[in-house]
Structure formats: C-alpha cells, structure tokens
Design an enzyme around this catalytic site. Structure first.
Site, PDB file in Angstrom:
ATOM      1  CG  ASP A 176      -6.282  -3.072  -3.997  1.00  0.00           C
ATOM      2  OD1 ASP A 176      -7.219  -2.507  -3.408  1.00  0.00           O
ATOM      3  OD2 ASP A 176      -5.125  -2.611  -4.035  1.00  0.00           O
ATOM      4  CB  SER A 196      -0.971  -0.042   1.188  1.00  0.00           C
ATOM      5  OG  SER A 196      -2.000   0.905   1.055  1.00  0.00           O
ATOM      6  CG  HIS A 245      -4.954  -3.080  -0.311  1.00  0.00           C
ATOM      7  ND1 HIS A 245      -4.499  -2.266  -1.313  1.00  0.00           N
ATOM      8  CD2 HIS A 245      -4.407  -2.606   0.846  1.00  0.00           C
ATOM      9  CE1 HIS A 245      -3.710  -1.332  -0.799  1.00  0.00           C
ATOM     10  NE2 HIS A 245      -3.638  -1.518   0.509  1.00  0.00           N
TER      11      HIS A 245
END
Length: 387
Positions: free
Chosen positions: A305, A117, A365
């Site tokens: 994601d 991320s 994610h």
C-alpha cells in the site's frame, strides 16, 4: 445507523463482539463485508458464497455504515452529516449503547474496534470515548479490550513525511528525486500540520493541500500506479472494481429483504467533502492512555500500500509516547507465522506489552482481501493474547 450483524459461526455466546469501520471517509461497510472479512463474497452471478476466512469464524461481527450519510445510513438534511470525529464518535457511541440494549446477551462479551484506512481516525476517537464513558457510570458498560487499525491514517504529521522514503525504497522515485521533493515540500507540510493541530479548520485544509503536494509530486513521477497496491494498475475512480456490490445491493429483491429504500453507493462524495478538514488532524493522542490501562492496540499494514503505507504507520507507532516506547522501538521484530498447508511467514511483527505492529507481506491497502488467511489468524491470535 444501518448495520449488518453476524453471530459467530463457532460459539457466539462466548466469542468477542467486533465492530468493523470502513474508511473513505464515506465508504460503506459493505465493501469489507463482501470483499474482505465478512461471511460472504459475491459471485459473478450475484449469488452469495461462503468466505472461509470471514472474521465471523472468530467473533460476532458488526459492519456499520458510518458516518451518517454513508451507505444505507441516510440523512434527511446534508447539514446533519458529521464534520469531525467528536460527532462521529458521539453517533457511534449512541449506536453501540442502543445495540447492546437490543442484544443484552452480548454485553458481557469482550469488545474490539477494528477497521482500515480512514478508520485510523474513527477508531481511536471511538475507543477514547468508550474508555472515558466506562470510567464514569454509563448506562451500559462496553467491555472494550482492544483496537486494530489496518493501513490507517492516524497521525498525518508523521505519516506524510515518510511517503518519499517509501517511494524510494520501492523504486517509484530515485534518491535524487526524493531529495528534491523533501527539500521543496517537507518543511511546508510539517509547519502546516502543526498549525492544523493548533489554529483551526482552515489551517487543516491548508495542511492538506501542502502535504498532498508530496503525494502528487511522487505520483507525477511514478505514473499510473494503484496507490492502494503498487503492484497493480488502477482501474476506475476507486482503483478497484466493486460494481458487483452495487448491482447486488441495488437489486429490488435484496433491498426488500434487508429493508432499505435508498440506493446504495459504495462511497459518498458528500460525506467525503464534509470531513475534508478532519483528515489532517492527528488521533494518536488518546492511544497512550488506552495502552497504559491495558487496552490492546494492533496496527497492521500491507507492505504494498502506498497511500497509508506501512513505513509511515510503523513510524507514528514508534514515536508514540507511552511507558513502553523505548522497549517497543528496540524490538527488532519476529516473523509472523501462518498455519496452512505449509507454515509460512505472513509478515513481520513488532510488539511490547499491549502494543503490536504487523507488516503484512503480499498485501496492499485491503489486507483481509489480499491475505485473508493471514488476516483471520492475526485477529484470532491477537484477541486470544497469542500474537
């Protein structure tokens, strides 16, 4: 800085040292430790159970709460919280020098920087800092061999421009809705991100607003989806239930054992706000030098994601200007096969030289949480040069 360090379950004196950086910005590394790739998961009764796919099966692994102000890495003055990657990488570099000074038996081991991320910012910044220091005369030479970024935000200028295509491809919006969004918002986002790179932090905040408008428009059409996994509904502010983690780490006995006094919060809003202008800055520019000097770069992304989607990540990697760019772009991809009860396809791999991109099937994610066996095999094969 607060950290957890776990020696390899196999051969700690020989296995690589891996540092894991969680994103946010401002989310504690414990999210990954206990829900993704650490040696333990938290059971419903708040006991610890072994994670058979923990990355400590292939490495000596460090989980660090950073930037300072995150997790158990406390600050006395909120003004000390970093606002940019220069300070973040400075702090991490000093931390690593201190870590290896305390653990000299690991100095010779290969070293890899990993995370997901917002670590798409942290990782290239730290890698560039280490690489430049290694070319000088550092107190301790850190044996950097590679970096791996999972579902990262690294080059916003390119990544934001692929949200509408990803949304259309996954039937979140129609082709007509995509065209309307692109016509209305694409140019403003592009111009604003350019100004962010050339005209300072206020322009970066403006760029964030301009580009987030694309995401917000898609969300207003798509409705109640989990931006971290479009197959699922969003539950709570973070879209996932991490309540067991806070209950466990805020237990009086647990806090006594690990030697902390402050309350644990999964993600710090104060750190997030401090780093707001940093989001729209691109951190791909230091990666070509790493590649040219033989440092391995792995970018991987779960296919479901939305917020740091695989399509945006694949494209910034494809646009990366280095000596192998043409060959990488021409590579058609090969299945990434995962050993298990049956050999199955865990993803699609694109590679040339030291650059790797892996689209991970069946993951959102948080790839090591959704596809733990794929993630562990990916890490192991990559570090061994077998990916």
């Amino acid at each position: 800085m607060f950290y957890f360090f776990f020696e390899s379950r196999d051969t700690p004196k020989d296995d690589p040292v891996v540092i894991w950086l969680t994103g946010g910005p401002g989310c504690g590394s414990e999210l990954a430790l206990f829900y993704e790739n650490g040696p333990f998961h938290i059971a419903d009764d708040l006991s610890l159970v072994w994670n058979q796919y923990g990355w400590d099966k292939a490495s000596n692994i460090l989980f660090v709460d950073q930037p300072i102000g995150t997790g158990f890495s406390v600050v006395n003055d909120v003004n000390d919280i970093p606002h940019n990657e220069t300070v973040v990488s400075d702090d991490l570099y000093v931390f690593l020098q201190s870590f290896f000074e305390e653990h000299p038996e690991f100095v010779k081991n290969d070293f890899y920087i990993t995370g997901e991320s917002y670590a798409g910012h942290y990782i290239p910044a730290l890698a560039s800092r280490i690489h430049q220091e290694n070319k000088g005369n550092p107190k301790i030479h850190i044996n950097l061999k590679g970096i791996a970024i999972g579902n990262g935000i690294t080059n916003p200028r390119i990544q934001y421009l692929f949200y509408t295509q990803f949304a259309e491809d996954n039937h979140l919006i129609t082709p007509g809705e995509r065209k309307d969004i692109d016509d209305e918002l694409y140019e403003g986002c592009t111009e604003a991100t350019y100004n962010c790179g050339t005209k300072g932090d206020q322009n970066c905040l403006l760029a964030r607003d301009k580009c987030e408008a694309i995401v917000n428009k898609i969300m207003s059409i798509a409705g109640d989806i989990n931006v971290y996994d479009i197959r699922k509904k969003c539950i709570g502010e973070m879209c996932y239930d991490f309540s067991k983690l806070e209950k466990f780490l805020n237990n009086h006995e647990v806090r006594g054992i690990i030697g902390v006094a402050n309350e644990f919060v999964s993600c710090s809003r104060v750190v997030y706000d401090a780093m707001r202008a940093d989001l729209m800055k691109s951190f791909h520019l230091g990666i070509p030098e790493l590649l040219e000097d033989g440092i391995k770069v792995l970018i991987y992304a779960g296919e479901f994601d939305f917020i740091c989607n695989w399509l945006g990540n694949y494209n910034w990697v494809s646009f990366l200007q280095w000596s192998g760019q043409k060959q990488f772009k021409e590579f058609k991809g090969v299945p990434f096969l995962v050993d298990g009860t049956d050999i199955s396809e865990g993803g699609m791999l694109y590679t040339f030289g030291p650059l790797y991109f892996l689209k991970v099937y069946g993951a959102g994610h948080m790839v090591p949480m959704d596809q733990p066996d794929v993630a562990l095999q990916m890490l192991t094969a990559w570090m061994k040069g077998q990916l």
